[in-house]
Design an enzyme around this catalytic site. Structure first.
Site, PDB file in Angstrom:
ATOM      1  N   GLN A  20     -14.345  -7.982 -39.601  1.00  0.00           N
ATOM      2  CA  GLN A  20     -14.830  -8.344 -41.063  1.00  0.00           C
ATOM      3  C   GLN A  20     -15.994  -7.684 -41.259  1.00  0.00           C
ATOM      4  O   GLN A  20     -16.111  -7.001 -42.331  1.00  0.00           O
ATOM      5  CB  GLN A  20     -14.693  -9.905 -41.362  1.00  0.00           C
ATOM      6  CG  GLN A  20     -13.343 -10.495 -41.133  1.00  0.00           C
ATOM      7  CD  GLN A  20     -13.409 -12.109 -41.304  1.00  0.00           C
ATOM      8  OE1 GLN A  20     -14.491 -12.490 -41.460  1.00  0.00           O
ATOM      9  NE2 GLN A  20     -12.456 -12.668 -41.185  1.00  0.00           N
ATOM     10  N   ASP A  56      -8.966 -15.614 -31.923  1.00  0.00           N
ATOM     11  CA  ASP A  56      -8.397 -16.735 -32.878  1.00  0.00           C
ATOM     12  C   ASP A  56      -7.684 -17.435 -31.761  1.00  0.00           C
ATOM     13  O   ASP A  56      -7.047 -18.584 -32.271  1.00  0.00           O
ATOM     14  CB  ASP A  56      -7.754 -15.919 -33.950  1.00  0.00           C
ATOM     15  CG  ASP A  56      -8.707 -15.309 -34.822  1.00  0.00           C
ATOM     16  OD1 ASP A  56      -9.824 -15.990 -35.072  1.00  0.00           O
ATOM     17  OD2 ASP A  56      -8.111 -14.597 -35.778  1.00  0.00           O
TER      18      ASP A  56
HETATM   19  C1  S3P Z   1     -10.226 -11.161 -38.865  1.00  0.00           C
HETATM   20  C2  S3P Z   1     -11.093 -10.852 -38.060  1.00  0.00           C
HETATM   21  C3  S3P Z   1     -11.720 -12.056 -37.115  1.00  0.00           C
HETATM   22  C4  S3P Z   1     -10.670 -13.072 -37.316  1.00  0.00           C
HETATM   23  C5  S3P Z   1     -10.333 -13.453 -38.354  1.00  0.00           C
HETATM   24  C6  S3P Z   1      -9.390 -12.323 -39.009  1.00  0.00           C
HETATM   25  C7  S3P Z   1      -9.959  -9.937 -39.840  1.00  0.00           C
HETATM   26  O1  S3P Z   1     -12.983 -12.317 -37.668  1.00  0.00           O
HETATM   27  O2  S3P Z   1     -11.423 -14.226 -36.449  1.00  0.00           O
HETATM   28  O3  S3P Z   1      -9.266 -14.484 -38.231  1.00  0.00           O
HETATM   29  O4  S3P Z   1      -8.701 -10.096 -40.550  1.00  0.00           O
HETATM   30  O5  S3P Z   1     -10.524  -8.967 -40.042  1.00  0.00           O
HETATM   31  P1  S3P Z   1     -14.432 -11.781 -37.446  1.00  0.00           P
HETATM   32  O6  S3P Z   1     -14.224 -10.338 -37.801  1.00  0.00           O
HETATM   33  O7  S3P Z   1     -15.315 -12.590 -38.015  1.00  0.00           O
HETATM   34  O8  S3P Z   1     -14.468 -11.741 -35.869  1.00  0.00           O
END
Ligand code: S3P
Length: 430
Positions: A170, A316
């Site tokens: 993210q 996750d």
């Molecule tokens: C996601 C990235 C992960 C994951 C989330 C979805 C994404 O989070 O845990 O369910 O779609 O980029 P982080 O980027 O905070 O690790």
């Protein structure tokens, strides 16, 4: 606040199901379609609440989006087609919508406000707002811009070379999305490689992306071109049935159309290392994303240690891996997973407290948890705390408990897997 009672499964889980679309890829398909030039058609979209939040936010930003079940049509007019929203952008429970949309809005020359639900209100946003401010965006919010509601006035951003302390797709995606709209080059370096759906899909939309080890770079002022996207099934949803198939006696199930992107397959590595009877078939590549059918049967499992660069590849899946570990012989140690504390709930606390209620031998540590596989789980009344993955992990635990398990706030499961109980019932009935 719906309670659901999940009965132990005595006859085994059998048959096959098709896993619904990947949540991460569904968000990106809508967002990238919304800022692309021309029409994007999406097949296999996940109609879960999180992805619907993304559709609703981009509609408020003036994009024409037509959505029916797993099909979506997005008519983008390029970056400049986004318009200052009259309404507040409500992301619901979705961290991906919040953080990736911040990256889009950081470089748009207008004002917008983002809010979400009570869980979103607790999740740290400064990991994204700090680098986006460094690029030139004005972002404010509670706790100096760390918490929603957030207010953004974007525009005039410049490229940045950013080293992230956490391996987070993210964070990486938000900075890249701002970077491709900005002057100059933007690079993001992360400690371990996080999921790379943004990089793959940007390339599919015609953007040049450079990867060098744990660093991803993009040139600024790039446009996207609309296209057709086919979304594979979500391995994070498949994980609940992979674990159920491995631990429920007399089971043999096939999960079709599962995304096998190597940045997401940590759960496969863990199952194989624990001795699961798991096989892959029908391997193919859809729009640059590998896909396969997975067959799993009841397995004799042994405990392992999980940490390091494996963690971002299965972050996750840890709630359901904890359930798996209750049925493995020996002590499973999960470490280096502090990020669990800032998910939809503090998943170290919620996994440990709820699995204890159903009789698991589990202890929290500073960066994970330790589970003694006793094989014995009992009926209880547990909470999802409004966290979809806690709700589904408890439902899988219920399948091997001696008495039914009642799960409170089970409606949260619709965030990522609205047909979870339908699929569980299909596998029970065969
Ligand atoms: C996601 C990235 C992960 C994951 C989330 C979805 C994404 O989070 O845990 O369910 O779609 O980029 P982080 O980027 O905070 O690790």
């Amino acid at each position: 606040m719906a309670d659901v009672v999940v009965e132990p499964v005595r006859q085994g889980l059998n048959g096959d199901i098709t896993i619904p679309g990947d949540k991460s890829i569904s968000h990106r398909a809508v967002m990238f379609g919304a800022v692309a030039n021309g029409r994007t058609t999406i097949e296999g979209f996940l109609p879960g609440e999180d992805c619907i939040s993304t559709i609703s936010c981009f509609k408020k930003l003036g994009v024409a989006i037509d959505h029916e079940q797993d099909r979506v049509t997005v008519d983008g007019n390029g970056w400049d087609g986004l318009q200052e929203p009259v309404e507040i952008l409500d992301v619901g429970n979705s961290g991906t919508t919040t953080r990736l949309m911040l990256g889009v809005l950081a470089a748009r020359p207008f004002h917008s406000v983002i809010i979400g639900d009570q869980s979103i209100a607790k999740r740290p946003m400064s990991r994204v707002t700090v680098p986006l401010r460094d690029m030139g965006a004005s972002i404010d919010g509670r706790a100096e811009g760390n918490l929603t509601p957030l207010s953004i006035r974007g525009g005039n951003t410049k490229g940045i070379s950013y080293t992230s302390k956490v391996a987070s797709a993210q964070v990486k995606s938000a900075i890249l999305l701002a970077g491709i709209q900005s002057e100059g080059i933007t690079s993001v370096h992360e400690p371990f490689i996080s999921r790379d759906h943004t990089e793959r899909m940007l390339e599919a939309f015609g953007v040049e992306v450079e990867r060098d080890g744990n660093t991803v770079s993009v040139r600024g002022k790039q446009e996207l071109t609309g296209r057709h996207i086919v979304i594979p099934g979500d391995i994070s949803s498949a994980a609940f049935f992979l674990v159920a198939g491995a631990i429920v006696p007399n089971s043999n199930i096939t999960l079709r159309n599962v995304g096998m992107n190597p940045t997401r397959t940590g759960i496969i590595d863990v199952l194989l290392a624990m001795g699961a009877d798991l096989t892959l078939s029908n391997q193919q590549v859809l729009n640059g994303e590998p896909v396969a059918d997975l067959t799993i049967a009841t397995s004799s499992l042994k405990a392992i240690e999980i940490g390091g660069e494996l963690i971002p590849r299965l972050i996750d899946e840890i709630p359901v891996i904890a359930v798996l570990a209750t049925q493995a012989s020996g002590k499973t140690v999960i470490k280096d997973a502090e990020e669990l504390k800032v998910k939809e709930t503090n998943r170290i606390d919620t996994v440990v407290s709820e699995l204890k209620k159903i009789g698991a031998s589990i202890e929290a540590t500073e960066d994970g948890m330790i589970i003694n596989g006793t094989g014995c789980l009992q009926g209880a009344h547990v909470q999802s705390f409004g966290d979809h993955r806690i709700g589904m992990a408890m439902a899988v635990a219920a399948c091997v408990s001696d008495q039914p398990v009642t799960i409170a706030e089970s409606e949260a499961i619709a965030v990522s897997y609205p047909t979870f109980f339908t699929d569980l019932n299909t596998l029970k009935s065969l």
